[in-house]
Design an enzyme around this catalytic site. Structure first.
Site, short mmCIF file in Angstrom:
data_model
loop_
_atom_site.label_atom_id
_atom_site.label_comp_id
_atom_site.label_asym_id
_atom_site.label_seq_id
_atom_site.Cartn_x
_atom_site.Cartn_y
_atom_site.Cartn_z
N TYR A 1 0.73 -1.19 0.07
CA TYR A 1 0.03 -0.13 0.05
C TYR A 1 0.87 1.38 -0.06
CZ TYR A 1 0.97 -0.13 5.25
OH TYR A 1 1.61 -0.02 6.22
N MET A 49 1.42 5.37 1.11
CA MET A 49 0.82 6.25 2.17
C MET A 49 1.41 7.35 2.08
SD MET A 49 2.52 4.77 5.57
CE MET A 49 2.09 6.50 6.60
N HIS A 70 6.03 4.43 16.93
CA HIS A 70 5.45 3.67 15.81
C HIS A 70 6.15 2.32 15.49
CE1 HIS A 70 2.36 3.56 12.48
NE2 HIS A 70 3.30 3.34 11.52
N SER A 123 0.02 7.09 12.78
CA SER A 123 -0.84 7.03 11.87
C SER A 123 -2.29 7.66 11.95
CB SER A 123 -1.18 5.49 11.78
OG SER A 123 -0.02 4.78 11.17
#
Length: 251
Positions: free
Chosen positions: A147, A149, A174, A225
């Site tokens: 994906y 981002m 994170h 996020s």
């Protein structure tokens, strides 16, 4: 002006997503199909030679859903080398039956949020741990998740307006989530600012596809996020060893 992040950069990456034109493929006689598959096999054999001498990597996965049927993930040490692979692939006869649906260009990166800690003060490009991240061996895991981002630039939720020390803390926290999945999920981060439509391309590998759901869900609740991330489309697939390609295309 806020301090810009510095990155260590490794291999250039191409995620090349293709859809098989089954209607056109069925119209070919078996002899022509076999010739095309043999040509593809020779191409992949040459790719394997490049991999074995340490000048690149590649893998193929069968993608689920209607976004694509296949992804060819290739890594090389320059954009020229990556473009050469892309052009050679497009000149294969079978490429006429593998229709492009999506692609993503990036370069494997490690930011100075993390690189200085990993290198311990030495030249990071000489550090084995850093080099393993920048020039990764692709694992033969059963499943892939890709994906793109970006970080938000939206009013108060503007990642690029945060001070460096705050960004470092958020990324470090994170990263602790990612490290908790060591041995279950292998992650490759491709930086794509100035290269493609998003800022990073994330590639995950695992033998258990549910680990993708778990790690992405857990990370969504992390501030880096939850507050600052924007995501593109997700692609998920199953490993397709090159020796199984003929079986896929057999009618």
């Amino acid at each position: 002006m806020n301090e810009a992040v510095k990155t260590l950069d490794g291999w250039f990456c191409l995620h090349d997503f293709r859809s098989i034109d089954w209607a056109a493929w069925r119209e070919l006689n078996p002899a022509n199909q076999e010739l095309m598959l043999n040509e593809l096999s020779h191409f992949l054999s040459d790719m394997e030679i490049t991999k074995n001498i340490g000048e690149g990597e590649h893998t193929i996965y069968s993608i689920l859903g209607q976004k694509a049927d296949l992804v060819f993930f290739t890594l090389r040490d320059s954009l020229e080398a990556l473009n050469e692979v892309e052009n050679r692939f497009n000149k294969l006869a079978i490429a006429d039956y593998l229709l492009p649906t999506y692609s993503y260009i990036s370069v494997v990166e490690l930011s100075n949020y993390l690189a200085s800690h990993m290198a311990g003060g030495e030249d990071p490009y000489q550090n084995k741990g850093v080099r393993a991240r920048l020039y990764p061996a692709l694992p033969p895991k059963k499943h892939i998740c890709f994906y793109p981002m970006s970080k938000k630039r939206d009013g108060a939720d503007n990642w690029y307006m945060l001070p460096m020390d705050e960004r470092q803390k958020l990324i470090r926290d994170h990263g602790l989530i990612g490290r908790s999945y060591a041995g279950k999920v292998q992650q490759i981060i491709g930086g794509s600012i100035g290269f493609d439509d998003y800022e990073w391309g994330v590639t995950l590998f695992s033998d258990d596809a549910l680990e993708f759901k778990r790690i992405v869900t857990e990370m969504r609740f992390d501030e880096a996020s939850a507050r600052y991330a924007e995501f593109g489309s997700f692609f998920i697939g199953n490993l397709l060893p090159s020796e199984n390609l003929s079986k896929l295309f057999t009618m």
